[in-house]
Write a protein that holds these residues in place. Sequence first.
Motif, mmCIF file in Angstrom:
data_model
loop_
_atom_site.group_PDB
_atom_site.id
_atom_site.type_symbol
_atom_site.label_atom_id
_atom_site.label_comp_id
_atom_site.label_asym_id
_atom_site.label_seq_id
_atom_site.Cartn_x
_atom_site.Cartn_y
_atom_site.Cartn_z
ATOM 1 N N ASN A 31 0.869 -1.246 -0.064
ATOM 2 C CA ASN A 31 0.041 0.013 0.126
ATOM 3 C C ASN A 31 0.963 1.201 0.003
ATOM 4 O O ASN A 31 0.558 2.346 -0.647
ATOM 5 N N LEU A 32 2.080 1.112 0.619
ATOM 6 C CA LEU A 32 2.831 2.469 0.837
ATOM 7 C C LEU A 32 3.502 2.514 -0.467
ATOM 8 O O LEU A 32 3.935 3.798 -1.199
ATOM 9 N N MET A 33 3.847 1.466 -1.283
ATOM 10 C CA MET A 33 4.575 1.681 -2.640
ATOM 11 C C MET A 33 3.429 2.057 -3.781
ATOM 12 O O MET A 33 3.796 2.951 -4.369
ATOM 13 N N VAL A 34 2.324 1.787 -3.499
ATOM 14 C CA VAL A 34 1.099 2.329 -4.333
ATOM 15 C C VAL A 34 1.105 3.836 -4.290
ATOM 16 O O VAL A 34 0.958 4.684 -5.148
ATOM 17 N N LEU A 35 0.946 4.364 -3.104
ATOM 18 C CA LEU A 35 0.895 5.510 -2.749
ATOM 19 C C LEU A 35 2.341 6.601 -3.104
ATOM 20 O O LEU A 35 1.925 7.460 -3.650
ATOM 21 N N LEU A 36 3.350 5.984 -2.986
ATOM 22 C CA LEU A 36 4.425 6.489 -3.499
ATOM 23 C C LEU A 36 4.797 6.838 -4.687
ATOM 24 O O LEU A 36 4.995 7.630 -5.355
ATOM 25 N N LEU A 41 3.840 10.018 -9.690
ATOM 26 C CA LEU A 41 3.063 10.364 -10.965
ATOM 27 C C LEU A 41 2.597 11.646 -10.926
ATOM 28 O O LEU A 41 2.681 12.431 -12.050
ATOM 29 N N VAL A 42 1.900 12.130 -9.994
ATOM 30 C CA VAL A 42 1.652 13.534 -9.789
ATOM 31 C C VAL A 42 2.611 14.623 -10.129
ATOM 32 O O VAL A 42 2.426 15.419 -10.587
ATOM 33 N N LEU A 43 3.718 14.189 -9.314
ATOM 34 C CA LEU A 43 4.965 15.104 -9.290
ATOM 35 C C LEU A 43 5.500 15.320 -10.679
ATOM 36 O O LEU A 43 5.848 16.521 -11.160
ATOM 37 N N VAL A 44 5.199 14.349 -11.517
ATOM 38 C CA VAL A 44 5.864 14.092 -12.909
ATOM 39 C C VAL A 44 4.864 14.933 -13.901
ATOM 40 O O VAL A 44 5.287 15.701 -14.685
ATOM 41 N N ALA A 45 3.721 14.501 -13.616
ATOM 42 C CA ALA A 45 2.616 15.167 -14.198
ATOM 43 C C ALA A 45 2.653 16.662 -14.075
ATOM 44 O O ALA A 45 2.246 17.551 -15.060
ATOM 45 N N THR A 46 3.003 17.264 -13.099
ATOM 46 C CA THR A 46 2.992 18.759 -12.645
ATOM 47 C C THR A 46 3.923 19.440 -12.989
ATOM 48 O O THR A 46 4.205 20.577 -13.095
ATOM 49 N N ALA A 48 6.842 19.272 -11.538
ATOM 50 C CA ALA A 48 7.677 19.200 -10.254
ATOM 51 C C ALA A 48 8.908 18.419 -10.234
ATOM 52 O O ALA A 48 9.969 18.647 -9.566
ATOM 53 N N LEU A 49 8.872 17.058 -10.772
ATOM 54 C CA LEU A 49 9.906 16.263 -10.779
ATOM 55 C C LEU A 49 10.150 15.736 -12.264
ATOM 56 O O LEU A 49 9.115 15.534 -13.035
ATOM 57 N N SER A 50 11.210 15.835 -12.604
ATOM 58 C CA SER A 50 11.636 15.479 -14.115
ATOM 59 C C SER A 50 12.252 13.942 -14.163
ATOM 60 O O SER A 50 13.440 13.828 -13.515
ATOM 61 N N LEU A 51 11.519 13.088 -14.581
ATOM 62 C CA LEU A 51 12.171 11.707 -14.720
ATOM 63 C C LEU A 51 12.339 11.117 -16.145
ATOM 64 O O LEU A 51 11.263 11.454 -16.943
ATOM 65 N N SER A 52 13.152 10.387 -16.451
ATOM 66 C CA SER A 52 13.058 9.693 -17.902
ATOM 67 C C SER A 52 13.151 8.286 -17.700
ATOM 68 O O SER A 52 13.675 7.766 -16.500
ATOM 69 N N PHE A 53 12.679 7.493 -18.595
ATOM 70 C CA PHE A 53 12.830 6.223 -18.660
ATOM 71 C C PHE A 53 14.392 5.591 -18.267
ATOM 72 O O PHE A 53 14.776 4.613 -17.413
ATOM 73 N N HIS A 54 15.550 6.390 -19.088
ATOM 74 C CA HIS A 54 16.633 5.889 -18.748
ATOM 75 C C HIS A 54 17.191 6.042 -17.292
ATOM 76 O O HIS A 54 18.050 5.288 -16.618
ATOM 77 N N ASP A 55 16.723 7.301 -16.659
ATOM 78 C CA ASP A 55 16.966 7.541 -15.229
ATOM 79 C C ASP A 55 16.545 6.415 -14.367
ATOM 80 O O ASP A 55 17.380 5.771 -13.531
ATOM 81 N N LEU A 56 15.098 6.070 -14.577
ATOM 82 C CA LEU A 56 14.531 4.999 -13.867
ATOM 83 C C LEU A 56 15.285 3.722 -13.779
ATOM 84 O O LEU A 56 15.351 3.043 -12.968
ATOM 85 N N PHE A 57 15.955 3.515 -14.979
ATOM 86 C CA PHE A 57 16.345 2.127 -15.486
ATOM 87 C C PHE A 57 17.710 2.136 -14.837
ATOM 88 O O PHE A 57 18.136 1.014 -14.178
ATOM 89 N N ASP A 58 18.383 3.023 -14.739
ATOM 90 C CA ASP A 58 19.542 3.172 -14.053
ATOM 91 C C ASP A 58 19.625 2.964 -12.512
ATOM 92 O O ASP A 58 20.316 2.410 -11.808
ATOM 93 N N LYS A 59 18.878 3.610 -11.938
ATOM 94 C CA LYS A 59 18.186 3.590 -10.704
ATOM 95 C C LYS A 59 18.052 2.359 -10.132
ATOM 96 O O LYS A 59 18.366 1.543 -9.243
ATOM 97 N N ALA A 60 17.078 1.406 -10.951
ATOM 98 C CA ALA A 60 16.680 0.168 -10.710
ATOM 99 C C ALA A 60 17.780 -0.816 -10.790
ATOM 100 O O ALA A 60 17.739 -1.705 -9.965
ATOM 101 N N MET A 61 18.776 -0.612 -11.902
ATOM 102 C CA MET A 61 19.973 -1.435 -11.946
ATOM 103 C C MET A 61 20.731 -1.409 -10.841
ATOM 104 O O MET A 61 21.773 -2.362 -10.371
ATOM 105 N N GLN A 62 20.907 -0.348 -10.161
ATOM 106 C CA GLN A 62 21.768 -0.103 -8.975
ATOM 107 C C GLN A 62 21.168 -0.538 -7.792
ATOM 108 O O GLN A 62 21.953 -1.179 -6.898
ATOM 109 N N MET A 63 19.856 -0.324 -7.363
ATOM 110 C CA MET A 63 19.136 -0.904 -6.366
ATOM 111 C C MET A 63 18.797 -2.103 -6.132
ATOM 112 O O MET A 63 18.706 -2.838 -5.224
ATOM 113 N N LEU A 64 18.097 -2.742 -7.569
ATOM 114 C CA LEU A 64 17.758 -4.155 -7.354
ATOM 115 C C LEU A 64 18.596 -5.101 -6.915
ATOM 116 O O LEU A 64 18.514 -6.299 -6.208
ATOM 117 N N PRO A 65 19.904 -5.339 -7.438
ATOM 118 C CA PRO A 65 21.028 -6.181 -6.759
ATOM 119 C C PRO A 65 21.318 -6.255 -5.320
ATOM 120 O O PRO A 65 21.210 -7.020 -4.644
#
Length: 96
Positions: A31-36, A41-46, A48-65
């Motif tokens: 439930n906390l993950m869904v809210l986060l 998504l709201v911050l990106v839509a407004t 206030a936050l700028s994310l690209s797929f490449h940024d998300l992929f890089d962060k995921a590859m750092q954190m998932l292992p």
Amino acid sequence: MELVEFAWVVPIVAAFIIGLLVGAIIKKAFNLMVLLIALILVLVATGALSLSFHDLFDKAMQMLPKLYEAGSGWINVLPYSSVAFLFGLALGLWKG
């Protein structure tokens, strides 16, 4: 003599309670993950936050292992093959 007759109940009850707690923790974390994700998504839509797929992929590859390493040690602690644990897990996920 009475104590010996009910000694088999303790491991079953302990596995059930562990499953119940793990299920409740998983449900709350989900439930906390869904809210986060909704907040991000709201911050990106407004704008206030700028994310690209490449940024998300890089962060995921750092954190998932790191997350996998942290979680792999704990998997052998849980009595996941016990029916009582699985029943407690299901109940914790449903009602938790």
